[in-house]
Motif scaffolding. Structure first.
Motif, PDB file in Angstrom:
ATOM      1  N   SER A 219      -6.682  -6.498   7.502  1.00  0.00           N
ATOM      2  CA  SER A 219      -5.315  -6.784   7.078  1.00  0.00           C
ATOM      3  C   SER A 219      -5.067  -5.977   5.820  1.00  0.00           C
ATOM      4  CB  SER A 219      -5.133  -8.273   6.789  1.00  0.00           C
ATOM      5  OG  SER A 219      -5.344  -9.046   7.958  1.00  0.00           O
ATOM      6  N   TYR A 221      -2.331  -4.969   2.977  1.00  0.00           N
ATOM      7  CA  TYR A 221      -1.079  -5.410   2.391  1.00  0.00           C
ATOM      8  C   TYR A 221      -0.670  -4.517   1.226  1.00  0.00           C
ATOM      9  CZ  TYR A 221      -2.416  -9.739   4.789  1.00  0.00           C
ATOM     10  OH  TYR A 221      -2.800 -10.664   5.730  1.00  0.00           O
ATOM     11  N   GLN A 248       0.683   3.918   2.611  1.00  0.00           N
ATOM     12  CA  GLN A 248       0.909   3.220   3.870  1.00  0.00           C
ATOM     13  C   GLN A 248       0.651   4.139   5.056  1.00  0.00           C
ATOM     14  OE1 GLN A 248       4.574   1.007   4.144  1.00  0.00           O
ATOM     15  NE2 GLN A 248       4.526   0.969   6.371  1.00  0.00           N
ATOM     16  N   SER A 266       1.116  -5.737   9.058  1.00  0.00           N
ATOM     17  CA  SER A 266       0.003  -5.506   8.126  1.00  0.00           C
ATOM     18  C   SER A 266      -1.360  -5.690   8.769  1.00  0.00           C
ATOM     19  CB  SER A 266       0.123  -6.467   6.933  1.00  0.00           C
ATOM     20  OG  SER A 266       1.364  -6.329   6.299  1.00  0.00           O
ATOM     21  N   ASN A 399      10.050  -5.757   7.195  1.00  0.00           N
ATOM     22  CA  ASN A 399       9.012  -6.166   6.257  1.00  0.00           C
ATOM     23  C   ASN A 399       9.630  -6.476   4.890  1.00  0.00           C
ATOM     24  OD1 ASN A 399       6.288  -6.703   5.624  1.00  0.00           O
ATOM     25  ND2 ASN A 399       6.131  -4.730   4.588  1.00  0.00           N
TER      26      ASN A 399
END
Length: 408
Positions: A219, A221, A248, A266, A399
């Protein structure tokens, strides 16, 4: 001898759902899949970026026995709402649930098994902090029945861990990940990027370390400066939007090349290793939430109900005296359902089939068409036959919108 508890066979009355403002009346034909969320609110210390319902341990320590007894009483009070329904997953989050003793966790999971219809193959996840565990503790958690571990690594960089206020260092993080992978066949590692002072090369180094460990799930973030946190009061210097976007892109490309499917905003997983509990959230399934500050969503022939427990541990523990654990109850109106469904389902990169909307909301697909047409014109959603999915632009927009929605 302890006083016996009486479990009611009918749920307590609550106001009927309101459908003003919509010409549609939700009519569910079957119950969605059901999950159980258990909140454990204590941490060793509060991280400066954290806006979750977590509380630093005080000098008097954690009232573990009283809290577990209250969780069980909370579950029993909610049983009439889920009679006859099978629980497909359990997620124990926090806070830092790995602060719980193995004996306490075993007692809790045993109590849950004795009271609900738990799927024999249920996914049972526990969140763990690398600074609170060792290999022996992980082994005991596995023996208690946990079969999936989610380890809050956040970074392998000493300076970044210090900036984030974490209680562990790089060595602890690697040792915890290795121990988790030794005792569990399903392990998630949490990572964060766009950290204070972080460079693209440093973000790539964190990814490389995580990939070398070989977890089944990652995950990743983007750090956000949430209201009512220490970072919001004293904002650190973080990478600018362009640098964050590069990070990202790096996360998505590196994990994709390593064989991890990017199935949710994510979340990245090896084939067939997606988090089933979270997938139930995103597909608008039901979940009963117990514990301080826990939220729930439960469907019935009357409609779809959202609930919340008292946030502060002391208030939650006190609720056991009255048996009134749900501090808030609110029916989701028909006019709200399309938005709530889309906010969840469109987090899934593969999108969702049209039929799922009717199955999970009780509304015909026409109830959502106005909002969808607008989103399609803005380039946020694309249609592929019977499947609707977010575009890249739509994923980023949704998001950001979700972050605002959660912070409200």
């Amino acid at each position: 001898m302890p006083e016996p508890r009486i479990i009611p066979i009918t749920p307590k009355a609550s106001p009927k759902p309101v459908t003003e403002g919509s010409r549609w009346t939700p009519t569910l034909t079957a119950s969605p899949p059901l999950s159980l969320y258990v909140h454990y609110p204590w941490c060793v210390k509060k991280c400066p970026y954290c806006d979750f319902n977590s509380h630093a341990v005080r000098d008097e320590g954690i009232p573990e026995a009283a809290y577990i007894e209250t969780l069980v009483a909370d579950l029993e009070s909610a049983l009439p709402q889920i009679w006859g329904r099978r629980v497909h997953s359990i997620f124990i989050g926090g806070g830092t649930p790995s602060l719980m003793s193995p004996d306490g966790l075993d007692e809790l999971l045993t109590a849950i098994r004795m009271r609900v219809q738990l799927d024999p193959l249920a996914e049972i996840t526990l969140e763990a902090n690398p600074g609170t565990v060792d290999s022996g503790r992980f082994r005991a958690f596995r023996q208690a029945g946990v079969n999936r571990l989610s380890v809050g690594i956040q970074s392998f960089n000493e300076a970044h861990l210090q900036a984030l206020g974490r209680i562990h260092g790089r060595t602890d993080a690697i040792a915890a990940a290795e121990a988790a992978l030794t005792h569990f066949e399903a392990v998630n590692l949490d990572l964060m990027y766009a950290l204070p002072g972080q460079s693209l090369a440093e973000a790539e180094a964190d990814l490389a370390t995580a990939l070398a460990l070989g977890p089944q799930h990652l995950s990743c973030y983007h750090l956000t400066l949430e209201p009512n946190t220490a970072f919001a009061a004293n904002p650190p210097e973080v990478p600018d939007p362009d640098a964050s976007a590069d990070m990202q892109d790096l996360v998505e490309s590196r994990l994709g090349a390593a064989g991890y499917g990017h199935y949710e905003t994510s979340a990245f997983a090896r084939p067939n290793r997606e988090c089933r509990h979270n997938l139930n959230y995103w597909t608008f399934g039901d979940y009963l939430g117990i514990g301080a500050g826990a939220h729930g969503k439960l469907s019935s022939h009357e409609g779809i109900l959202r609930e919340a427990r008292p946030k502060h541990p002391a208030a939650y523990l006190a609720a056991r005296q009255t048996g009134e654990f749900a501090q808030e109850r609110r029916w989701i109106g028909a006019e709200e359902l399309p938005f709530e469904f889309m906010m969840n389902a469109l987090r899934l990169n593969q999108g969702f089939p049209r039929r799922l909307f009717a199955e999970r909301t009780g509304l015909p697909f026409e109830a959502a068409e106005g909002a969808l047409l607008k989103a399609m014109k803005q380039g946020f959603i694309e249609v592929d036959g019977e499947t609707l999915r977010p575009t890249v632009q739509g994923r980023h927009f949704l998001n950001e919108l979700l972050m605002l929605f959660l912070a409200a």
